[in-house]
Design a protein around this motif. Structure first.
Motif, short mmCIF file in Angstrom:
data_model
loop_
_atom_site.label_atom_id
_atom_site.label_comp_id
_atom_site.label_asym_id
_atom_site.label_seq_id
_atom_site.Cartn_x
_atom_site.Cartn_y
_atom_site.Cartn_z
N GLY A 59 0.90 -1.06 -0.05
CA GLY A 59 0.08 -0.03 0.06
C GLY A 59 0.77 1.19 0.11
O GLY A 59 0.44 2.14 -0.62
N LEU A 62 2.46 1.96 -3.60
CA LEU A 62 1.39 2.49 -4.52
C LEU A 62 1.07 3.94 -4.20
O LEU A 62 1.02 4.73 -5.04
CB LEU A 62 -0.02 1.57 -4.49
CG LEU A 62 -0.12 0.41 -5.23
CD1 LEU A 62 -1.53 -0.18 -5.07
CD2 LEU A 62 0.16 0.67 -6.58
N ASP A 67 1.76 3.00 -9.93
CA ASP A 67 2.13 2.14 -10.67
C ASP A 67 1.89 2.29 -12.14
O ASP A 67 0.85 2.23 -12.74
CB ASP A 67 1.42 0.78 -10.22
CG ASP A 67 1.78 -0.66 -11.08
OD1 ASP A 67 2.78 -0.33 -12.16
OD2 ASP A 67 1.75 -1.71 -10.63
N VAL A 72 -1.83 3.61 -12.35
CA VAL A 72 -2.24 3.83 -11.10
C VAL A 72 -1.16 5.15 -10.61
O VAL A 72 0.20 5.25 -10.71
CB VAL A 72 -1.94 2.74 -9.96
CG1 VAL A 72 -2.17 3.32 -8.40
CG2 VAL A 72 -2.61 1.64 -10.38
N LEU A 125 -7.68 1.06 -9.73
CA LEU A 125 -7.27 0.26 -8.29
C LEU A 125 -8.06 -1.23 -8.21
O LEU A 125 -9.31 -1.19 -8.56
CB LEU A 125 -7.55 1.01 -7.31
CG LEU A 125 -6.66 2.32 -7.20
CD1 LEU A 125 -7.23 3.00 -5.78
CD2 LEU A 125 -5.26 1.95 -7.15
N THR A 126 -7.52 -2.28 -7.98
CA THR A 126 -8.24 -3.19 -7.54
C THR A 126 -8.64 -3.36 -6.10
O THR A 126 -8.40 -2.47 -5.43
CB THR A 126 -7.31 -4.73 -7.82
OG1 THR A 126 -6.30 -4.59 -6.83
CG2 THR A 126 -6.87 -4.53 -9.18
N ASP A 129 -5.69 -3.64 -4.12
CA ASP A 129 -5.00 -2.20 -3.90
C ASP A 129 -5.61 -1.29 -2.84
O ASP A 129 -4.84 -0.65 -2.01
CB ASP A 129 -4.94 -1.56 -5.30
CG ASP A 129 -4.22 -2.23 -6.40
OD1 ASP A 129 -3.44 -3.06 -5.85
OD2 ASP A 129 -4.46 -2.05 -7.49
N ASN A 132 -4.95 -2.47 0.64
CA ASN A 132 -3.38 -2.33 0.91
C ASN A 132 -3.15 -0.85 1.40
O ASN A 132 -2.34 -0.43 2.35
CB ASN A 132 -2.48 -2.63 -0.20
CG ASN A 132 -2.62 -4.22 -0.29
OD1 ASN A 132 -3.02 -4.96 0.62
ND2 ASN A 132 -2.00 -4.89 -1.53
#
Length: 239
Positions: A59, A62, A67, A72, A125-126, A129, A132
């Motif tokens: 986390g 990111l 990313d 991201v 974002l998943t 993600d 995190n």
């Protein structure tokens, strides 16, 4: 007479042998069937899906770096190092409840909370993600703030602690706790939050431009600008 008796005995013996033979054959046939019949498969164990494990380190990566391969963008540019933003244009996120952050990110991605910038940020974002990033921010030290308007401090305190009875406005402390720490997974931390940001959100709820918390829409609809500014300034100094 003797011959008839002997014949009867012989017939009985033969019948007994025949019954025994049939019994043995029947048992053998049943055993063969049992061997040929496949054993029943064991019942499959029920699979209970669990919550994804959070990874604060991922986390942080990111949050701080984004990313590029997935589009991201780093959060740090607006929300500051460790979630401590530099101005009221962006909320402080340090020590915010992870469940609340995840909910907001999902709302931005789904479009149930409208904000052009954040909707774009949340899109790639998943769910992992989000979890995190939220876990990382939840572990940061709170960012203190101060109430700056001495002329409205009493009004703000009165609203936060006791609400506005004449308008049916409940005390903010009932949900966000007396010190503004909030109630995890239900109500966000407000202590130390920028007054400008808190005030802007109250206005957004009242005007219907933010609609992902129906309770706040009802509450804000009963407040005027002076009351909103006063309570927002007071919350900034809570700790």
């Amino acid at each position: 007479m003797r011959q008839t008796s002997q014949i009867s005995k012989l017939t009985s013996v033969r019948a007994g042998f025949m019954a025994l033979a049939l019994t043995i054959i029947g048992a053998g046939f049943s055993a063969a069937q049992a061997e040929e019949k496949p054993a029943a498969a064991p019942a499959a164990a029920a699979v209970v899906p669990g919550k994804p494990k959070t990874d604060p380190a991922a986390g942080e990566a990111l949050y701080s770096n984004g990313d590029a391969s997935r589009g991201v963008v780093a959060c740090v540019g607006c929300h500051g190092p460790n979630g401590k933003s530099a101005s009221g244009a962006w909320p402080k996120l340090a020590a915010q409840h992870p469940a609340y952050i995840v909910k907001q990110l999902k709302n931005f991605k789904e479009g149930t909370r409208a904000n052009a910038v954040m909707m774009g940020m949340a899109a790639p974002l998943t769910e992992q993600d989000m979890a995190n990033i939220a876990a990382y921010l939840g572990k940061q030290e709170p960012s203190p703030g101060v109430a700056t308007n001495k002329d409205t401090i009493e009004l703000g305190q009165s609203i936060y602690r006791g609400g506005i009875a004449s308008k049916g406005v409940p005390a903010c402390a009932g949900c966000h706790s007396p010190n503004g720490a909030g109630i995890p997974s239900q109500y966000p931390r407000l202590s130390g939050q920028w007054a400008d940001y808190a005030n802007a959100q109250l206005i957004a709820f009242r005007e219907g431009t933010r609609m992902n918390a129906p309770k706040m829409t009802v509450i804000s609809s009963k407040m005027n600008d002076k009351e909103m500014k006063a309570v927002a300034d007071y919350m900034a100094g809570l700790h």
